[in-house]
Design a protein around this motif. Sequence first.
Motif, mmCIF file in Angstrom:
data_model
loop_
_atom_site.group_PDB
_atom_site.id
_atom_site.type_symbol
_atom_site.label_atom_id
_atom_site.label_comp_id
_atom_site.label_asym_id
_atom_site.label_seq_id
_atom_site.Cartn_x
_atom_site.Cartn_y
_atom_site.Cartn_z
ATOM 1 N N LYS A 2 -6.679 24.415 54.138
ATOM 2 C CA LYS A 2 -6.813 24.640 55.573
ATOM 3 C C LYS A 2 -6.709 23.322 56.348
ATOM 4 O O LYS A 2 -6.289 23.300 57.495
ATOM 5 C CB LYS A 2 -8.152 25.329 55.847
ATOM 6 N N TYR A 3 -7.072 22.218 55.686
ATOM 7 C CA TYR A 3 -7.010 20.904 56.327
ATOM 8 C C TYR A 3 -5.586 20.503 56.697
ATOM 9 O O TYR A 3 -5.376 19.640 57.548
ATOM 10 C CB TYR A 3 -7.619 19.838 55.409
ATOM 11 N N LEU A 4 -4.593 21.122 56.092
ATOM 12 C CA LEU A 4 -3.194 20.800 56.394
ATOM 13 C C LEU A 4 -2.718 21.388 57.717
ATOM 14 O O LEU A 4 -1.808 20.853 58.342
ATOM 15 C CB LEU A 4 -2.282 21.302 55.265
ATOM 16 N N LYS A 6 -1.885 22.076 61.297
ATOM 17 C CA LYS A 6 -1.723 21.211 62.461
ATOM 18 C C LYS A 6 -1.769 19.720 62.133
ATOM 19 O O LYS A 6 -1.882 18.888 63.024
ATOM 20 C CB LYS A 6 -2.746 21.541 63.554
ATOM 21 N N SER A 7 -1.683 19.359 60.845
ATOM 22 C CA SER A 7 -1.652 17.940 60.498
ATOM 23 C C SER A 7 -0.274 17.362 60.827
ATOM 24 O O SER A 7 0.724 18.075 60.893
ATOM 25 C CB SER A 7 -2.005 17.730 59.026
ATOM 26 N N LYS A 28 -0.513 29.404 51.107
ATOM 27 C CA LYS A 28 -1.269 29.007 49.917
ATOM 28 C C LYS A 28 -0.643 29.508 48.629
ATOM 29 O O LYS A 28 -0.518 28.750 47.657
ATOM 30 C CB LYS A 28 -2.710 29.520 50.002
ATOM 31 N N LYS A 53 2.344 15.050 49.289
ATOM 32 C CA LYS A 53 1.477 14.053 48.659
ATOM 33 C C LYS A 53 2.263 12.893 48.057
ATOM 34 O O LYS A 53 1.681 11.879 47.688
ATOM 35 C CB LYS A 53 0.623 14.731 47.587
#
Length: 68
Positions: A2-4, A6-7, A28, A53
């Motif tokens: 979820k941290y991704l 709008k990154s 996911k 990554k």
Amino acid sequence: MKYLFKSKWTSIQKLNGWMHYEVLNVFKKQEVVEMFSVCKSTIKIKIKIKDLKDKTKWVAGWVGKDEN
């Protein structure tokens, strides 16, 4: 993952003529993110999360050309 959502990311190589992208959707199950170019939002791409990554392909945040 979820941290991704709008990154912001900078591609080391231009993709579709642009380097700065923002995550629009996170899939996911497929381990893929959909991103759009911040300079031309009609340009969308899908990238594997493992590729994000890889620092030889992507840098977190919006980085200028000389900062890579």
